[in-house]
Design a protein around this motif. Sequence first.
Motif, short mmCIF file in Angstrom:
data_model
loop_
_atom_site.label_atom_id
_atom_site.label_comp_id
_atom_site.label_asym_id
_atom_site.label_seq_id
_atom_site.Cartn_x
_atom_site.Cartn_y
_atom_site.Cartn_z
N LEU A 159 51.42 39.66 46.38
CA LEU A 159 52.10 40.81 46.96
C LEU A 159 53.53 40.97 46.45
CD1 LEU A 159 50.83 40.65 50.66
CD2 LEU A 159 49.93 42.00 48.76
N ASP A 160 54.10 39.90 45.89
CA ASP A 160 55.45 39.96 45.32
C ASP A 160 55.45 40.23 43.82
OD1 ASP A 160 56.78 39.42 47.78
OD2 ASP A 160 56.26 37.30 47.56
N GLY A 161 54.26 40.43 43.24
CA GLY A 161 54.18 40.75 41.82
C GLY A 161 54.13 39.55 40.90
N HIS A 162 53.89 38.36 41.45
CA HIS A 162 53.76 37.18 40.61
C HIS A 162 52.29 36.99 40.19
CE1 HIS A 162 57.49 35.97 42.93
NE2 HIS A 162 57.89 36.02 41.67
N VAL A 163 52.10 36.49 39.00
CA VAL A 163 50.76 36.22 38.48
C VAL A 163 50.12 35.11 39.32
CG1 VAL A 163 49.42 35.46 36.48
CG2 VAL A 163 51.45 36.90 36.16
N THR A 164 48.86 35.29 39.69
CA THR A 164 48.14 34.23 40.40
C THR A 164 47.01 33.69 39.52
OG1 THR A 164 46.76 35.88 41.56
CG2 THR A 164 48.74 35.08 42.70
N GLU A 165 45.89 34.38 39.54
CA GLU A 165 44.69 33.91 38.84
C GLU A 165 43.82 35.11 38.52
OE1 GLU A 165 42.72 31.28 41.60
OE2 GLU A 165 42.80 32.75 43.22
N GLY A 166 42.59 34.86 38.13
CA GLY A 166 41.61 35.92 37.95
C GLY A 166 40.32 35.54 38.65
N PRO A 167 39.36 36.42 38.66
CA PRO A 167 38.08 36.11 39.31
C PRO A 167 37.36 34.95 38.61
CG PRO A 167 38.33 38.47 39.01
CD PRO A 167 39.41 37.82 38.21
N ARG B 85 34.85 37.13 48.54
CA ARG B 85 35.33 37.39 47.18
C ARG B 85 35.31 38.88 46.80
NH1 ARG B 85 35.84 32.44 44.99
NH2 ARG B 85 35.77 32.96 42.79
N LEU B 86 35.33 39.76 47.80
CA LEU B 86 35.30 41.18 47.48
C LEU B 86 36.52 41.60 46.67
CD1 LEU B 86 33.91 43.93 47.71
CD2 LEU B 86 35.06 44.25 49.92
N HIS B 87 37.69 41.03 46.97
CA HIS B 87 38.90 41.37 46.20
C HIS B 87 38.73 41.01 44.73
CE1 HIS B 87 39.27 37.19 47.31
NE2 HIS B 87 40.38 37.02 46.61
N PHE B 88 38.08 39.86 44.46
CA PHE B 88 37.80 39.49 43.08
C PHE B 88 36.83 40.48 42.43
CE2 PHE B 88 38.69 34.68 43.70
CZ PHE B 88 39.99 34.84 43.23
N ASP B 89 35.80 40.87 43.18
CA ASP B 89 34.82 41.81 42.62
C ASP B 89 35.45 43.15 42.29
OD1 ASP B 89 32.96 39.82 42.89
OD2 ASP B 89 31.90 40.73 44.57
N LEU B 90 36.34 43.64 43.16
CA LEU B 90 37.02 44.91 42.89
C LEU B 90 37.89 44.81 41.65
CD1 LEU B 90 37.99 45.96 46.53
CD2 LEU B 90 36.19 46.97 45.09
N ALA B 91 38.57 43.67 41.49
CA ALA B 91 39.38 43.48 40.28
C ALA B 91 38.51 43.45 39.03
CB ALA B 91 40.19 42.19 40.41
N MET B 92 37.37 42.74 39.12
CA MET B 92 36.45 42.68 37.98
C MET B 92 35.94 44.07 37.61
SD MET B 92 34.21 39.30 38.96
CE MET B 92 33.04 39.53 37.62
N LEU B 93 35.57 44.85 38.61
CA LEU B 93 35.05 46.19 38.34
C LEU B 93 36.12 47.09 37.73
CD1 LEU B 93 32.93 46.64 41.58
CD2 LEU B 93 32.05 46.46 39.24
N GLN B 94 37.36 46.93 38.18
CA GLN B 94 38.45 47.71 37.58
C GLN B 94 38.62 47.34 36.11
OE1 GLN B 94 42.23 47.46 39.62
NE2 GLN B 94 43.33 48.47 37.96
#
Length: 294
Positions: free
Chosen positions: A180-188, A157-166
């Motif tokens: 990667l195509d710019g569509h909304v997915t989810e959040g941490p 979950r490092l990608h989630f943690d980086l998003a949270m920190l940002q």
Amino acid sequence: MSVESLVVYVNGEYVPRAEARISVFDVGFLRGDAVFDTTSAWNGRIFKLDAHLERLELSLRAARIACPVSLEEVRGIIIETTRRSGLRNAYIQTIVTRGEPPFGVRDLTQCRPGLIVFAIPYVFILNPERGGGRATIASTRALPVQCLDPKIKSLSRLHFDLAMLQGKAAGMDVALMLDLDGHVTEGPGFNVFVVKRGQLFSPPEGILMGITRLTVFELAAEHGIPAREAQLTPYDLYAADEVFITSTAGGIMPLVEIDGRPIADGKPGPVSQRIHGLYWQLRESGKDAVPIFD
């Protein structure tokens, strides 16, 4: 309730929180090679426990991790851990690690899997006393399904943690993620819904299939609120009548600002508030829930 009184189940033993230990050689610790699921209790009842166990089983299958005990035993351990912790309103996490291989061996098929269950007092992603949350869209993108399908609820979950920190660095409450195509997915730790002209829309793929998200679709069908899956872009968030997020940690939580743009009038909208009310009515009723202390 003090943290000292909490109990953790670790590989066959119920131990006080301060004594909970795993090996530093467990690949769940070394590599995030583990899957987990999170459920919650409210008023002494665990919500949709069987649905969470089914999702855990699917994650285990996809990750090729063997659970050290049967799912029926896991069910009992979850209830007992929460009971021993004395919590009526709880946030409960179940983790199955691939485990530790024999010393000096790199063959993952020789790992002995581990099981950890803990319960802590119930937590909210967004403070319920606030009038909605503020979000930013993170520059870190969601993992594509070709790399690691987010339907597998894994500890990677490092990608989630980086998003949270940002998000925190920007002074926001939460971060939203795009593919990667710019569509909304989810959040941490949460799914996303948009409300437009009275209809609910939620991304169809590149997401964890959240139990709370599913509950929203069930409530919408029951109460005649149009709801469907749809690909969404940042524009759809900015131009929405309402936006809310869903999670075991808090239920239904409205967002009132994204990237500095107020959502409509910048206040929680009527549809979000209605879904929020229906969800907590369901939780208060004890329906679809398993008693802890009875």
